[in-house]
Enzyme design. Structure first.
Site, PDB file in Angstrom:
ATOM      1  N   TYR A  31       0.774  -1.011   0.014  1.00  0.00           N
ATOM      2  CA  TYR A  31      -0.126   0.084  -0.107  1.00  0.00           C
ATOM      3  C   TYR A  31       0.956   1.400  -0.052  1.00  0.00           C
ATOM      4  CZ  TYR A  31      -4.220   2.848   1.528  1.00  0.00           C
ATOM      5  OH  TYR A  31      -5.068   3.431   1.691  1.00  0.00           O
TER       6      TYR A  31
ATOM      7  N   GLU B 127     -12.069   4.916  -6.738  1.00  0.00           N
ATOM      8  CA  GLU B 127     -10.942   5.084  -6.008  1.00  0.00           C
ATOM      9  C   GLU B 127      -9.839   6.029  -6.933  1.00  0.00           C
ATOM     10  OE1 GLU B 127     -10.224   3.981  -2.932  1.00  0.00           O
ATOM     11  OE2 GLU B 127      -8.289   5.256  -3.249  1.00  0.00           O
ATOM     12  N   ASP B 128      -9.404   7.038  -6.532  1.00  0.00           N
ATOM     13  CA  ASP B 128      -8.240   8.008  -7.068  1.00  0.00           C
ATOM     14  C   ASP B 128      -8.995   8.502  -8.421  1.00  0.00           C
ATOM     15  OD1 ASP B 128      -6.895   7.558  -4.968  1.00  0.00           O
ATOM     16  OD2 ASP B 128      -5.362   6.508  -5.864  1.00  0.00           O
TER      17      ASP B 128
ATOM     18  N   ASP C 121     -13.950   6.486  -1.752  1.00  0.00           N
ATOM     19  CA  ASP C 121     -12.964   6.314  -0.513  1.00  0.00           C
ATOM     20  C   ASP C 121     -12.380   7.541  -0.275  1.00  0.00           C
ATOM     21  OD1 ASP C 121     -11.739   4.886   1.480  1.00  0.00           O
ATOM     22  OD2 ASP C 121     -10.017   4.671   0.447  1.00  0.00           O
TER      23      ASP C 121
ATOM     24  N   ASN D 218      -0.412  11.624   0.591  1.00  0.00           N
ATOM     25  CA  ASN D 218       0.419  10.599   0.210  1.00  0.00           C
ATOM     26  C   ASN D 218       1.043  10.501  -0.912  1.00  0.00           C
ATOM     27  OD1 ASN D 218      -0.544   9.076   2.540  1.00  0.00           O
ATOM     28  ND2 ASN D 218      -2.372   8.492   1.497  1.00  0.00           N
TER      29      ASN D 218
HETATM   30  P1  NAD Z   1      -7.571  16.292  -5.153  1.00  0.00           P
HETATM   31  O1  NAD Z   1      -6.775  16.512  -6.420  1.00  0.00           O
HETATM   32  O2  NAD Z   1      -8.989  16.298  -5.012  1.00  0.00           O
HETATM   33  O3  NAD Z   1      -7.427  17.796  -4.269  1.00  0.00           O
HETATM   34  C1  NAD Z   1      -6.267  18.369  -4.097  1.00  0.00           C
HETATM   35  C2  NAD Z   1      -6.368  19.961  -3.693  1.00  0.00           C
HETATM   36  O4  NAD Z   1      -5.180  20.484  -3.510  1.00  0.00           O
HETATM   37  C3  NAD Z   1      -7.176  20.537  -4.850  1.00  0.00           C
HETATM   38  O5  NAD Z   1      -8.005  21.514  -4.070  1.00  0.00           O
HETATM   39  C4  NAD Z   1      -6.256  21.772  -5.239  1.00  0.00           C
HETATM   40  O6  NAD Z   1      -6.519  23.001  -5.703  1.00  0.00           O
HETATM   41  C5  NAD Z   1      -5.210  21.766  -3.879  1.00  0.00           C
HETATM   42  N1  NAD Z   1      -3.910  22.079  -3.929  1.00  0.00           N
HETATM   43  C6  NAD Z   1      -2.858  21.841  -5.090  1.00  0.00           C
HETATM   44  N2  NAD Z   1      -1.860  22.598  -4.856  1.00  0.00           N
HETATM   45  C7  NAD Z   1      -2.003  23.349  -3.697  1.00  0.00           C
HETATM   46  C8  NAD Z   1      -0.993  24.100  -3.283  1.00  0.00           C
HETATM   47  N3  NAD Z   1       0.116  24.502  -3.700  1.00  0.00           N
HETATM   48  N4  NAD Z   1      -1.366  24.789  -1.971  1.00  0.00           N
HETATM   49  C9  NAD Z   1      -2.665  24.519  -1.601  1.00  0.00           C
HETATM   50  N5  NAD Z   1      -3.524  23.588  -2.143  1.00  0.00           N
HETATM   51  C10 NAD Z   1      -3.117  23.087  -3.495  1.00  0.00           C
HETATM   52  O7  NAD Z   1      -6.849  15.320  -4.315  1.00  0.00           O
HETATM   53  P2  NAD Z   1      -7.710  14.611  -3.042  1.00  0.00           P
HETATM   54  O8  NAD Z   1      -8.272  13.321  -3.294  1.00  0.00           O
HETATM   55  O9  NAD Z   1      -8.259  15.688  -2.046  1.00  0.00           O
HETATM   56  O10 NAD Z   1      -6.178  14.170  -2.366  1.00  0.00           O
HETATM   57  C11 NAD Z   1      -5.191  15.116  -1.851  1.00  0.00           C
HETATM   58  C12 NAD Z   1      -3.950  14.416  -1.157  1.00  0.00           C
HETATM   59  O11 NAD Z   1      -4.498  13.774   0.092  1.00  0.00           O
HETATM   60  C13 NAD Z   1      -3.257  13.464  -2.015  1.00  0.00           C
HETATM   61  O12 NAD Z   1      -1.918  13.410  -1.659  1.00  0.00           O
HETATM   62  C14 NAD Z   1      -3.882  12.094  -1.409  1.00  0.00           C
HETATM   63  O13 NAD Z   1      -2.882  11.122  -1.496  1.00  0.00           O
HETATM   64  C15 NAD Z   1      -4.096  12.309   0.203  1.00  0.00           C
HETATM   65  N6  NAD Z   1      -5.201  11.667   0.640  1.00  0.00           N
HETATM   66  C16 NAD Z   1      -4.975  11.071   1.596  1.00  0.00           C
HETATM   67  C17 NAD Z   1      -5.627   9.963   2.261  1.00  0.00           C
HETATM   68  C18 NAD Z   1      -5.507   9.347   3.479  1.00  0.00           C
HETATM   69  O14 NAD Z   1      -5.847   8.315   3.955  1.00  0.00           O
HETATM   70  N7  NAD Z   1      -4.335   9.988   4.345  1.00  0.00           N
HETATM   71  C19 NAD Z   1      -6.916   9.770   1.467  1.00  0.00           C
HETATM   72  C20 NAD Z   1      -7.165  10.559   0.371  1.00  0.00           C
HETATM   73  C21 NAD Z   1      -6.349  11.455  -0.357  1.00  0.00           C
END
Ligand code: NAD
Length: 555
Positions: A107, A249-250, A272, A412
């Protein structure tokens, strides 16, 4: 010899037992050197495997010896994937016996590296691949899958793989990895799990130019054609595998929210990244509040990132605050987003729809630091995919505003974390309540031991899935995720909190997932969504459903 049949799992149909080479190449039934004398004789295996019988414990020792000899993490990933293809029971036994060591490989973070390299390390197909050229034939292709019964599908279109962006068809590593966790963490039977990739092209130029890329060499499909493809897929699943849970997912957020809203009341589905992440983060906040002594309704939460995760978490926090007596509007004003253009406020033009609920009537702030100084959040949550954006000044400012600031760097893989555990503790003199999306090792700071919690949705989706599958729920609701969050938080002990860890140890994940599954199924029964008659003892029933990595006796 007449065919023999076996029920590998008491809930699923009889399977014909192949013999000889065919049996050794059937990953679900293969026992390798663990076939007994009697089985070797009865199943035409004599001579095809080395003479000496090994029990499964010895086989685990051999696998782990080999595994630890591998020179790097990607080779370890490949080694485990090979084992999964050869002997599924042994694979799950290895993973479950060594969950803390192996989680980062199967993972996040290593699965991210594996996706980036997918076309180069590709050995053998797993799951179902659908592309736009399969339009009109999706039912037929789903029927090509080996199992007649599928209860959980994890599907991606590869557009936002972890925080790594568009990896196209290479994203298949994620559904495969997530489904491994369904089985290892919650005991969902691997025979009823199906990873799916919808290859709708990629806009990743490096992949398009890579001769070893495994997907269609086309730009991403958009608009009605994309929607029609998804619709055909979702409806084909309803017909071929009725009532199957579909986990999206993703997907990039331009599709993630739309698809969730389109399908959540029509079929059994959840996203998710939006809902699972929300539940694990809310659980972390509940645990953190046991340390700070505060109430959820009094918190001010600032997100860096206003995408699927940021908005999904905000939505669930709002529901939880409303549960504590706030109005919707009051609760929303406690959640704020900073995206790449600064603080999300009403006066900003061209905001994406999903951010509008959190676009408050407030003065604009151009960056995270000024937003922190202005709003004085108690909780800072990074879900931006942007590494090291929680700078020393930002974390120190959180420490000046709060005696015990909650600092969650959830992006991540590890390389994308907004700050490391070490930084969070050092910059707050050990006062931060820290969690990250990918794991950080325990550490010592000024003589005190800290165990950084892994705020990862792996704590939640396997248990939710098990609960939904066990009672065959018609839909997956936000209330189920709220219930899951509360169940997870309840399982954090005082000892965990004393080490600064706001999640239970991963070694307890089966127990944790079982309890979440019971809570989710209870909720499904209470809301009339369960379609299986309620068993007298739900916990016993759910535990009886859990897959165990034990070889079947053939003779
Ligand atoms: P997403 O693409 O939907 O959202 C990303 C957001 O970040 C967008 O709103 C974008 O405008 C913003 N962003 C981009 N660059 C930026 C910057 N320089 N400053 C501020 N904001 C900025 O993605 P997501 O699904 O929301 O996931 C985002 C992150 O969270 C990924 O790295 C993902 O791996 C992580 N995540 C972690 C978990 C967990 O279980 N820990 C779960 C889901 C997502």
């Amino acid at each position: 010899m007449a065919d023999k049949f076996i029920k590998v799992n008491k809930r699923y149909p009889l399977r014909r037992i192949p013999t000889g080479e065919e049996l050794l190449h059937d990953a679900a039934l293969n026992k390798g050197t663990a076939f007994t004398e009697a089985e070797r004789n009865a199943l035409d295996l004599r001579g095809l495997i080395p003479p000496r019988y090994n029990d499964i414990e010895t086989q685990v020792t051999r696998v782990m010896e080999n595994y630890r000899r591998k020179p790097n993490d990607l080779e370890k990933f490949i080694h485990l994937a090979g084992l999964q293809d050869r002997n599924e029971t042994l694979f799950y036994r290895v993973v479950m016996d060594n969950i803390v060591e192996l989680m980062p490989i199967i993972y996040t973070p290593v699965v991210g590296k594996a996706c980036q390299e997918f076309g180069h390390i590709y050995r053998r197909a797993r799951g179902i691949w659908l592309s736009k050229n399969d339009k009109g034939r999706m039912k037929e292709l789903l029927r090509n899958w080996r199992a007649a019964e599928v209860r959980v599908i994890v599907v991606t279109d590869g557009e936002r793989i972890l925080g790594l962006g568009d990896l196209g068809a290479n994203g298949m590593g994620i559904p495969i990895g997530k489904l491994c966790l369904y089985t290892a963490c919650a005991g969902v039977d691997p025979q009823v799990c199906l990873p799916v990739t919808l290859d709708v092209g990629t806009n990743n130029e490096a992949l398009l130019d890579d001769p070893l890329y495994i997907g269609e060499q086309e730009k991403r499909l958009r608009g009605p054609e994309y929607d029609e493809l998804i619709e055909e897929f979702v409806m084909a699943v309803q017909e071929v595998f009725p009532n199957c849970l579909i986990q999206f997912e993703d997907f990039a957020n331009l599709n993630a929210f739309r698809l969730l809203n389109k399908y959540r009341d029509r079929v059994c589905t959840f996203n998710d990244d939006i809902q699972g992440t929300a539940a694990v983060t809310l659980a972390g906040i509940y645990s953190g509040l046991r340390i700070t002594g505060g109430k959820l309704a009094d918190q001010m939460i600032l997100f860096l990132g206003g995408g699927a995760a940021g908005v999904g978490i905000s939505d669930l926090i709002v529901s939880a605050m409303v549960d504590e007596g706030l109005s919707q509007d009051e609760a929303k004003r406690r959640c704020w987003l900073v995206d790449s253009k600064g603080l999300v406020v009403k006066s900003r033009e061209g905001l994406q729809d999903h951010k509008l609920a959190y676009a408050h009537d407030h003065e604009f702030q151009p960056d995270l630091l000024s937003a922190i100084k202005d709003l004085k959040p108690t909780i800072l949550c990074g879900v931006s995919g942007q590494p090291r954006t929680f700078t020393e000044e930002i974390v120190r400012t959180m420490g000046e505003i709060n005696e015990r600031p909650m600092v969650f760097a959830l992006s991540n893989p590890t390389s994308k974390a907004e700050c490391t555990a070490q930084q969070a503790y050092e910059w707050t003199d050990g006062r931060a309540i820290y969690a990250s999306g990918s794991p950080f090792d325990p550490l010592e700071y000024k003589g005190q031991k800290f165990v950084p919690g892994q705020g990862n949705n792996a704590y939640v989706f396997p248990g939710v899935g098990l609960g939904v599958v066990a009672c065959r729920a018609k839909h997956v609701t936000d209330q189920m995720f709220f219930t899951a969050a509360k169940s997870l938080a309840h399982q954090v002990s005082e000892d965990d909190l004393a080490n600064g860890c706001i999640f239970p140890p991963f070694t307890k994940i089966r127990e944790v997932s079982g309890s979440i599954a019971v809570a989710v199924a209870e909720e499904a029964y209470a809301s009339g969504l369960a379609t299986v008659e309620r068993p007298a003892d739900l916990l016993e029933y759910i535990e009886s459903q859990m897959f165990q990595p034990v070889y079947p006796d053939f003779v």
